[in-house]
Write an enzyme that holds these catalytic residues in place. Structure first.
Site, PDB file in Angstrom:
ATOM      1  N   HIS A 150     -20.357  -3.483   8.656  1.00 13.75           N
ATOM      2  CA  HIS A 150     -19.285  -2.847   7.882  1.00 13.75           C
ATOM      3  C   HIS A 150     -19.814  -2.212   6.604  1.00 13.75           C
ATOM      4  O   HIS A 150     -19.533  -1.042   6.311  1.00 13.75           O
ATOM      5  CB  HIS A 150     -18.212  -3.889   7.545  1.00 13.75           C
ATOM      6  CG  HIS A 150     -17.143  -3.384   6.643  1.00 13.75           C
ATOM      7  ND1 HIS A 150     -16.105  -2.585   7.069  1.00 13.75           N
ATOM      8  CD2 HIS A 150     -16.952  -3.545   5.304  1.00 13.75           C
ATOM      9  CE1 HIS A 150     -15.313  -2.286   6.049  1.00 13.75           C
ATOM     10  NE2 HIS A 150     -15.807  -2.862   4.971  1.00 13.75           N
ATOM     11  N   GLU A 154       0.816  -1.222   0.000  1.00 15.94           N
ATOM     12  CA  GLU A 154       0.000   0.000   0.000  1.00 15.94           C
ATOM     13  C   GLU A 154       0.847   1.269   0.000  1.00 15.94           C
ATOM     14  O   GLU A 154       0.598   2.227   0.736  1.00 15.94           O
ATOM     15  CB  GLU A 154      -0.958   0.000   1.208  1.00 15.94           C
ATOM     16  CG  GLU A 154      -2.148   0.931   1.019  1.00 15.94           C
ATOM     17  CD  GLU A 154      -3.209   0.754   2.102  1.00 15.94           C
ATOM     18  OE1 GLU A 154      -4.386   0.659   1.729  1.00 15.94           O
ATOM     19  OE2 GLU A 154      -2.857   0.712   3.291  1.00 15.94           O
TER      20      GLU A 154
END
Length: 347
Positions: A248, A218
Site C-alpha cells: 500500500h 467524508e
C-alpha cells in the site's frame, strides 16, 4: 466523538484489563491471520477473557467477500449473538474486514481494533472506515462504523518486516504533507528508521482523528486524507491482480509524487516543493517501473475512485507542503501527466 475511542498505550496488559473490567460481553472472538497469531496473539491472550479464535489468510488479496463469508460462518457456528464482541488483531486488512463483518453480522455487534502494523496504527484503524475489495476495486464495498475502542500499542510494529514498516511510513508522510508543514523537516531528518516510533504514531493519530471528528462521513474536509490515493489506489489495485504486487505505502508514494505535479498545475504548489517532496519519496521507496499498457489500465481504474462525481475524477491536491485542498477535477490526461512526472525521476 470518534477520536476519543483511540488509546495509545505503552502497557497493553493494563489497557486490556481496564477495557474488559468496564465492558461485559456474551461471547468474545479474536480475529487473526497467520502472522498475528504467531507474533502478536501471545502478547495479549492472557489478558483477554475466555474467547474463540478465528484465523484467516493474510494479505490484501484475501480482503474479499469470500473471506467475509468464512468469518460470518465462524461467528454463526460459534453462536455469536448481538451482545458478542469481535477483537480485530492485525493490520489494515484485519481491521477493515473484521470491522465490516462485525458491523453487518446480525445488523451489528461491537468490535475493537488492536492494530499491529504501522499502517493500521497511524491510519487504517482510526476513523471508522470499514470495507473490502471487490473485483479489481479497492475498498469498493463498505460502510462507516466506529469500533468500541482502538488500542494502539507501538511495540507491535517491531514484529514486522522492514518493508511493512516502510509501507506504513507513507501515511505518516501524508499526514505531515496535508496538515503540518512544521513536522515535515523532522520526518525528512529521521527517515524511515527513527529511534522511537511513538512520536510519529501519536502525531498521525492526532491529525487523522482531528479531521475525522470534524467530518466523519467524508462530506468535505475528510477528503484531504486522500492525498496520493486517487492515483495510488489505482496503482495498488492494478498490481494486486499481477505477480508484481506493490505494498500500500509503495503505491501511495507513487500517487503522492504523481499528484504533486498536478498540485503545481491546479492548486498552486511551488514546483520546488513538489520536487523536494517527490525526491524524498523516491529516496525512501525507490523507483517502480510502470509500462505504457500498465499506465492505461491504471488510468481506467481511477474512474472508479469513490470520490468521483458524475464520471469526473475528483482529486485531493496540495497548495503547499502542510496544506491540502480537495474536490479538484482532473482528467485521464492529467493522470498520465502525473505518471510521466514520476518517470522523470528514473535514474
Amino acid at each position: 466523538m470518534p477520536a476519543k475511542n483511540v488509546t495509545l498505550t505503552s502497557n497493553i496488559d493494563a489497557t486490556l484489563k481496564e477495557f474488559f473490567a468496564q465492558h461485559t460481553y456474551s461471547l468474545i472472538g479474536v480475529l487473526v491471520d497467520e502472522n498475528t497469531k504467531e507474533h502478536c496473539y501471545p502478547i495479549i491472550k492472557d489478558n483477554l477473557p475466555e474467547h474463540e479464535l478465528c484465523q484467516i489468510p493474510s494479505g490484501e488479496l484475501n480482503k474479499n467477500l469470500s473471506t467475509c463469508s468464512d468469518i460470518w460462518e465462524w461467528m454463526t457456528k460459534a453462536h455469536f449473538d448481538r451482545k458478542a464482541l469481535l477483537v480485530n488483531l492485525g493490520g489494515g486488512v484485519i481491521g477493515d474486514m473484521g470491522g465490516f463483518c462485525a458491523a453487518t453480522y446480525k445488523r451489528g455487534i461491537d468490535f475493537i481494533n488492536l492494530p499491529t502494523t504501522l499502517l493500521a496504527q497511524v491510519d487504517a484503524s482510526v476513523g471508522g472506515k470499514l470495507g473490502i475489495d471487490f473485483q479489481a476495486y479497492k475498498n469498493h464495498i463498505g460502510l462507516f462504523q466506529e469500533p468500541q475502542q482502538v488500542i494502539v500499542y507501538p511495540q507491535f510494529i517491531y514484529t514486522l518486516p522492514k518493508e511493512e514498516i516502510r509501507s506504513g511510513f507513507a501515511e505518516v508522510i501524508k499526514h505531515s504533507l496535508i496538515q503540518d508543514a512544521l513536522y515535515w523537516p523532522k520526518l525528512k531528518e529521521a527517515g524511515v528508521a527513527p529511534d522511537d516510533w511513538t512520536a510519529h504514531i501519536d502525531h498521525s493519530i492526532k491529525i487523522k482523528a482531528g479531521v475525522v471528528d470534524a467530518d466523519f462521513k467524508e462530506g468535505g474536509l475528510r477528503k484531504i486524507l486522500n492525498y496520493g490515493h486517487t492515483i495510488g489506489h489505482a496503482i495498488e489495485s492494478y498490481f494486486l491482480e499481477t505477480e508484481r504486487r506493490l505494498l500500500h505505502g509503495e503505491a501511495i508514494a507513487i500517487g503522492m509524487v504523481a499528484e504533486g505535479i498536478l498540485s503545481v498545475k491546479y492548486s498552486g504548489m511551488p514546483q520546488a516543493e513538489a520536487d523536494e517532496m517527490s525526491q524524498f519519496l523516491l529516496d525512501t521507496y525507490g523507483y517502480h517501473e510502470i509500462s505504457e499498457q500498465e499506465e492505461a489500465d491504471i488510468i481506467g481504474l481511477t474512474h472508479q475512485d469513490k470520490k468521483n462525481e458524475k464520471g469526473v475524477i475528483k482529486c485531493t491536491l496540495l497548495e503547499r507542503i502542510g496544506k491540502a485542498t480537495y474536490d479538484i477535477n482532473i482528467s485521464a490526461q492529467d493522470v498520465a501527466e502525473g505518471l510521466a512526472y514520476y518517470r522523470s525521476f528514473k535514474k
